[in-house]
Design a protein around this motif. Structure first.
Motif, PDB file in Angstrom:
ATOM      1  N   GLU A 279     -40.815  61.155   5.509  1.00  0.00           N
ATOM      2  CA  GLU A 279     -42.111  61.630   5.037  1.00  0.00           C
ATOM      3  C   GLU A 279     -42.026  62.060   3.572  1.00  0.00           C
ATOM      4  O   GLU A 279     -42.925  61.786   2.781  1.00  0.00           O
TER       5      GLU A 279
ATOM      6  N   THR B 269     -43.193  58.380  10.571  1.00  0.00           N
ATOM      7  CA  THR B 269     -43.225  58.017   9.164  1.00  0.00           C
ATOM      8  C   THR B 269     -42.329  56.808   8.972  1.00  0.00           C
ATOM      9  O   THR B 269     -41.269  56.724   9.593  1.00  0.00           O
TER      10      THR B 269
ATOM     11  N   ALA C 296     -41.595  58.912   1.314  1.00  0.00           N
ATOM     12  CA  ALA C 296     -42.864  58.243   1.039  1.00  0.00           C
ATOM     13  C   ALA C 296     -43.620  58.947  -0.083  1.00  0.00           C
ATOM     14  O   ALA C 296     -44.292  58.295  -0.895  1.00  0.00           O
TER      15      ALA C 296
ATOM     16  N   ARG D 137     -46.345  54.647   5.240  1.00  0.00           N
ATOM     17  CA  ARG D 137     -47.286  55.305   6.149  1.00  0.00           C
ATOM     18  C   ARG D 137     -46.682  56.615   6.658  1.00  0.00           C
ATOM     19  O   ARG D 137     -45.500  56.669   7.031  1.00  0.00           O
ATOM     20  N   ARG D 138     -47.491  57.662   6.676  1.00  0.00           N
ATOM     21  CA  ARG D 138     -47.034  58.967   7.120  1.00  0.00           C
ATOM     22  C   ARG D 138     -47.899  59.470   8.272  1.00  0.00           C
ATOM     23  O   ARG D 138     -49.064  59.132   8.374  1.00  0.00           O
ATOM     24  N   ARG D 139     -47.272  60.274   9.141  1.00  0.00           N
ATOM     25  CA  ARG D 139     -47.958  60.964  10.228  1.00  0.00           C
ATOM     26  C   ARG D 139     -48.773  59.999  11.094  1.00  0.00           C
ATOM     27  O   ARG D 139     -49.932  60.242  11.412  1.00  0.00           O
ATOM     28  N   GLN D 140     -48.153  58.894  11.457  1.00  0.00           N
ATOM     29  CA  GLN D 140     -48.819  57.922  12.312  1.00  0.00           C
ATOM     30  C   GLN D 140     -48.505  58.223  13.772  1.00  0.00           C
ATOM     31  O   GLN D 140     -47.393  58.666  14.105  1.00  0.00           O
TER      32      GLN D 140
END
Length: 501
Positions: free
Chosen positions: A302, A270, A305, A213-216
């Motif tokens: 990031e 991330t 991923a 998961r990115r930019r959460q």
């Protein structure tokens, strides 16, 4: 005739180095050959961005801690030019950066490692502060009393009371809930009603763990004291949240991020899940040597991923080379099926196949009309690209309007590649006929499906990401396949009459 011995020696060296690097990775760092039966570690990176205004800058970020189900085994910061320290304050544990002068966009990385540990000691400190009973205005107080009384009669302890209270707040038919939520959010309402009922609770910032998961952003949830420990509840759901998927990042709820000497500050997270050996898991922090520092695991999460998908592309290339050289399968374009398979990973297989057929089929119909206009190649291709974009836009809107949310994911298709595919198939139709178009189009789709199945295999994903040396082995295998000049499997049927004679 040129000797092929140096070539074979080079290929053998590539394969040997790739295997050696993989073995070193396994033996030195304890990375398993297969997923599962290991300890899970979450790498979570907070990326802080802000614009400095040319004055001394100070950044304070809430820092996590060892909690139920998670043991903090390491933390580090990447902030060139900044001083960094970890402090325990009245607002909880925080990471602080400072610099005498900063100007323009600034980026700070804070990385933590958490071991999934069932034996981790939870923060079981009971609440010590006296609960202050909140006040409600006018009709809100009557609604609050009604909601609390209803939850009390249907519960037996703090946990079940919280569950019933959140269930009542999410009841769209409840007039009391509508009245309370008219002036506050569900989180604020739940927190005030719990305090009104004398139930110890607090608002915390939570990170929902999802591999890759990115930019959460962090979410605000409730922690309720059940008499022995704190339990997490989401105000949007009456079901208790699964602790193993949630990490409490900010327990104080004072502020997640404070920036002095800057503006437009933001923070996003991330995360990547990795499997490690039990021996590696017990170490608080493994000192990285030169080999590890030059691997993709030293990059920000990031970017890691992103590389988790990129590292699967050589597997697709190997499958394409095998199918084309040894099997003799025809495809429209050499590596177009690999890019389509990457799109399938984002859209899921069935949705991807349907979207591919719709886009290419509609594009061929429109391309057949463009061929009658006798346009130059550049103009024709540009027209096809715009047409593909319009087709995807129309299909996406139609899918959304009729409730097929899966159709929204067809925007992941590579538009330029699809445009060239439509152009190539259209020319092929004119020169070779519809049969050849079906053969190459069907071959491309079959290849894309096989590549998709390989890319989504958990064993393949684990090996390609954790053992970079395997990329050299794949390269060696592709080079060896490239030397094959014999008959393809699909060509053998041409010589079947000779064997019968």
């Amino acid at each position: 005739m040129t000797s092929r011995i140096p070539f074979y020696l080079s290929v053998g060296l590539l394969i040997a180095v790739g295997i050696a690097l993989s073995v070193i990775r396994h033996e030195t760092y304890g990375v398993p050959w297969t997923p599962g039966e290991t300890r899970q570690v979450w790498d979570i990176e907070a990326r802080v961005e802000f614009n400095a205004i040319g004055k001394p800058a100070k950044v304070s970020l809430a820092a996590p801690y060892t909690q139920e189900g998670f043991t903090l085994i390491g933390e580090s910061a990447s902030s060139p030019g900044y001083g960094v320290s970890y402090v325990d304050s009245d607002a909880g544990r925080r990471a602080e950066w400072s610099i005498r002068h900063a100007q323009g966009p600034q980026t700070i990385y804070y990385k933590t490692q958490f071991l999934v540990d069932d034996q981790a000691l939870a923060n079981s400190t009971p609440p010590t502060e006296e609960i202050t009973k909140p006040t409600f205005d006018g009709p809100e107080e009557a609604a609050a009393i009604a909601l609390v009384d209803r939850a009390t009669t249907r519960s037996s302890d703090n946990v079940t009371f919280t569950r019933e209270l959140i269930k009542a707040l999410n009841d769209s038919d409840s007039q009391n809930s509508a009245l309370i939520l008219n002036s506050m959010t569900k989180l604020e309402a739940a927190s005030k009603l719990l305090a009104y009922a004398g139930v110890p609770s607090k608002v915390v910032g939570v990170i929902e763990l999802e591999d890759g998961r990115r930019r959460q952003s962090s979410q605000q949830m409730l922690q309720v004291w059940d008499g022995k420990k704190w339990q997490i509840f989401s105000p949007e759901s009456a079901e208790g949240k699964k602790q193993q998927n949630l990490l409490v990042w900010d327990e104080s709820n004072v502020s997640l991020l404070d920036v002095i000497g800057g503006k437009d500050s933001k923070v996003h997270f991330t995360m990547i899940s990795q499997e490690v050996s039990p021996q590696e898991a017990t170490n608080s922090k493994v000192d990285a040597d030169g080999l590890l520092n030059f691997s993709i695991h030293s990059l920000p999460l990031e970017e890691q991923a992103m590389f988790k998908t990129i590292m699967l592309i050589p597997i697709g290339a190997l499958i394409v080379v095998f199918l084309r050289i040894l099997i003799g399968l025809k495809t429209s374009g050499t590596f177009m099926p690999v890019l389509i398979a990457v799109a399938f990973v984002q859209t899921q297989l069935v949705t991807g196949i349907v979207g591919f057929l719709l886009i290419v089929g509609t594009g061929l119909v429109i391309r057949s009309y463009l061929s009658k206009l006798n346009l130059l190649l550049v103009a024709r291709i540009s027209a096809v690209i715009i047409t593909v974009i319009l087709i995807i836009s129309v299909f996406t809107v139609v899918a959304f309007k009729i409730g097929l949310t899966e159709g929204l994911s067809i925007t992941f298709f590579p538009m330029i590649i699809l445009s060239w595919t439509i152009e190539r198939m259209s020319i092929l139709w004119e020169e070779e006929g519809a049969k050849e178009v079906v053969l190459q189009g069907g071959g491309s789709l079959l290849t894309a499906v096989l590549v998709y199945l390989a890319m989504t295999n958990p064993y393949v994903q684990h090996l390609t990401f954790n053992f970079i040396g395997l990329q050299l082995v794949i390269l060696g295998g592709i080079l060896m396949l490239g030397t094959y000049t014999g008959y393809r499997l699909t060509e053998l049927r041409r010589f079947k009459p000779l064997t019968e004679d």
